[in-house]
Design a protein around this motif. Structure first.
Motif, PDB file in Angstrom:
ATOM      1  N   VAL A  34     -73.346  16.265  12.368  1.00 14.64           N
ATOM      2  CA  VAL A  34     -74.580  15.931  11.654  1.00 14.64           C
ATOM      3  C   VAL A  34     -74.267  14.908  10.569  1.00 14.64           C
ATOM      4  CG1 VAL A  34     -76.449  16.791  10.193  1.00 14.64           C
ATOM      5  CG2 VAL A  34     -75.611  18.187  12.084  1.00 14.64           C
ATOM      6  N   LEU A  35     -74.965  13.763  10.581  1.00 14.24           N
ATOM      7  CA  LEU A  35     -74.819  12.748   9.542  1.00 14.24           C
ATOM      8  C   LEU A  35     -75.874  13.030   8.476  1.00 14.24           C
ATOM      9  CD1 LEU A  35     -74.343   9.543  11.756  1.00 14.24           C
ATOM     10  CD2 LEU A  35     -72.621  11.152  10.910  1.00 14.24           C
ATOM     11  N   TRP A  36     -75.437  13.590   7.357  1.00 20.82           N
ATOM     12  CA  TRP A  36     -76.374  14.117   6.365  1.00 20.82           C
ATOM     13  C   TRP A  36     -77.204  13.036   5.691  1.00 20.82           C
ATOM     14  CZ3 TRP A  36     -77.396  19.207   5.867  1.00 20.82           C
ATOM     15  CH2 TRP A  36     -76.493  20.089   6.490  1.00 20.82           C
TER      16      TRP A  36
ATOM     17  N   THR B 189     -72.170   6.995   8.038  1.00 15.88           N
ATOM     18  CA  THR B 189     -73.271   7.228   7.112  1.00 15.88           C
ATOM     19  C   THR B 189     -73.554   5.993   6.260  1.00 15.88           C
ATOM     20  OG1 THR B 189     -71.711   8.175   5.524  1.00 15.88           O
ATOM     21  CG2 THR B 189     -72.843   9.694   6.989  1.00 15.88           C
TER      22      THR B 189
ATOM     23  N   THR C 277     -77.887  14.874  14.272  1.00  9.88           N
ATOM     24  CA  THR C 277     -78.685  14.354  13.164  1.00  9.88           C
ATOM     25  C   THR C 277     -80.166  14.452  13.465  1.00  9.88           C
ATOM     26  OG1 THR C 277     -76.887  12.810  12.662  1.00  9.88           O
ATOM     27  CG2 THR C 277     -79.011  12.367  11.644  1.00  9.88           C
TER      28      THR C 277
ATOM     29  N   GLU D 187     -73.580  12.537  17.641  1.00  6.00           N
ATOM     30  CA  GLU D 187     -74.039  12.520  16.258  1.00  6.00           C
ATOM     31  C   GLU D 187     -75.544  12.271  16.182  1.00  6.00           C
ATOM     32  OE1 GLU D 187     -71.266  11.339  17.259  1.00  6.00           O
ATOM     33  OE2 GLU D 187     -69.706  12.099  15.916  1.00  6.00           O
TER      34      GLU D 187
ATOM     35  N   GLN E  30     -83.277  15.937  10.925  1.00  9.01           N
ATOM     36  CA  GLN E  30     -84.497  15.254  10.504  1.00  9.01           C
ATOM     37  C   GLN E  30     -85.739  15.861  11.144  1.00  9.01           C
ATOM     38  OE1 GLN E  30     -86.377  12.474  12.277  1.00  9.01           O
ATOM     39  NE2 GLN E  30     -85.548  13.298  14.192  1.00  9.01           N
TER      40      GLN E  30
ATOM     41  N   GLY F 111     -79.717  11.779   8.209  1.00 14.51           N
ATOM     42  CA  GLY F 111     -80.649  12.844   8.556  1.00 14.51           C
ATOM     43  C   GLY F 111     -81.649  13.142   7.457  1.00 14.51           C
TER      44      GLY F 111
END
Length: 261
Positions: free
Chosen positions: A201-203, A2, A50, A46, A54, A206
């Motif tokens: 999920v890369l917050w 991230t 992600t 990922e 989005q 995203g």
């Protein structure tokens, strides 16, 4: 993953804006965002997880814009969106254990067929035609099937929903575009929940890309409403062909492996 450099985050934001613009009109936004995340160094799984986060912002933003201008009633379409989400959940669960090579192999040819259908059918416009499938059967059959596809693989989902709304539900192309966005939101949400549970999920990435998607979809949906079939139809053909070419250009595509090229 991230803590990407500022220039990479800016690159992903711009890519998401472009994807939101294109996806709100003709679908195919993942053709831009997934390669962009891979270029930025984000691992494939990922990137997929992600991308669903989005994409929620883009499809949600476009749905709101079309609803505000009376092209879709989101409350009435909720059952379809829920069926799309349910199909997507099942597809995403299967995607975690079953390779999608079979779908990957046939998808480019399906996309080319969609491009030919919309490109060669001169009477497709903003006027509604005869419905070939009742709303009830359409909701129970076609909608969860495409939702399932979005969960297990994904590219071209918007194009497939558009094809169904035009050829089976008899919608004009602008109405089909408006209704496609909310179903795409449902399928994105279903797969997103599964990917969250799997922790892929890369917050930060995203949410940043989600902001770009939201803005791009607002611009794109307004442009589509202003131009109607004049812009939607050719862009849908172009996006479908471009996505097919990109898939076939992948060295890991089953057809290329089989042909040894």
């Amino acid at each position: 993953m991230t803590d990407l450099a500022i220039h990479l985050l800016l690159f992903l934001f711009i890519a998401a804006f472009m994807a939101g613009f294109i996806d709100s009109i003709a679908g195919g936004g993942g053709m831009i965002t997934i390669p962009a995340m891979l270029i930025a160094g984000i691992p494939p799984l990922e990137s997929l997880g992600t991308n669903k986060l989005q994409s929620l912002f883009g499809s949600g933003s476009a749905s709101i814009a079309y609803a505000r201008h009376g092209h879709v009633n989101l409350k009435e379409q909720l059952p379809m969106a829920l069926m799309s989400a349910a199909g997507s959940v099942l597809g995403a669960l299967i995607a975690t254990v079953v390779p999608a090579d079979a779908l990957k192999g046939v998808l480019p040819f399906l996309l080319i067929a969609i491009a030919v259908y919309f490109g060669c059918k001169p009477n497709i416009g903003d006027v509604e035609k005869h419905r070939r499938l009742s709303a009830f059967l359409f909701t129970l059959s076609f909608v969860p099937l495409i939702g399932f596809y979005d969960g297990i693989f994904g590219p071209g989902t918007g194009s497939f929903f558009m094809l169904g709304f035009v050829s089976l539900a008899g919608y004009g192309i602008l109405k089909a575009t408006a209704h496609t966005k909310f179903l795409n939101f449902g399928s994105n949400l279903g797969a997103f929940i599964v990917f969250v549970l799997y922790g892929v999920v890369l917050w930060k990435v995203g949410l940043l890309m989600g902001a770009g998607q939201f803005l791009g979809a607002q611009v794109g949906s307004r442009y589509a409403m202003a131009k109607g079939a004049k812009i939607i139809k050719p862009l849908l053909v172009i996006v479908s062909i471009a996505l097919a070419i990109r898939l076939l250009a992948d060295p890991t595509h089953p057809l290329r492996i089989w042909l040894g090229i």
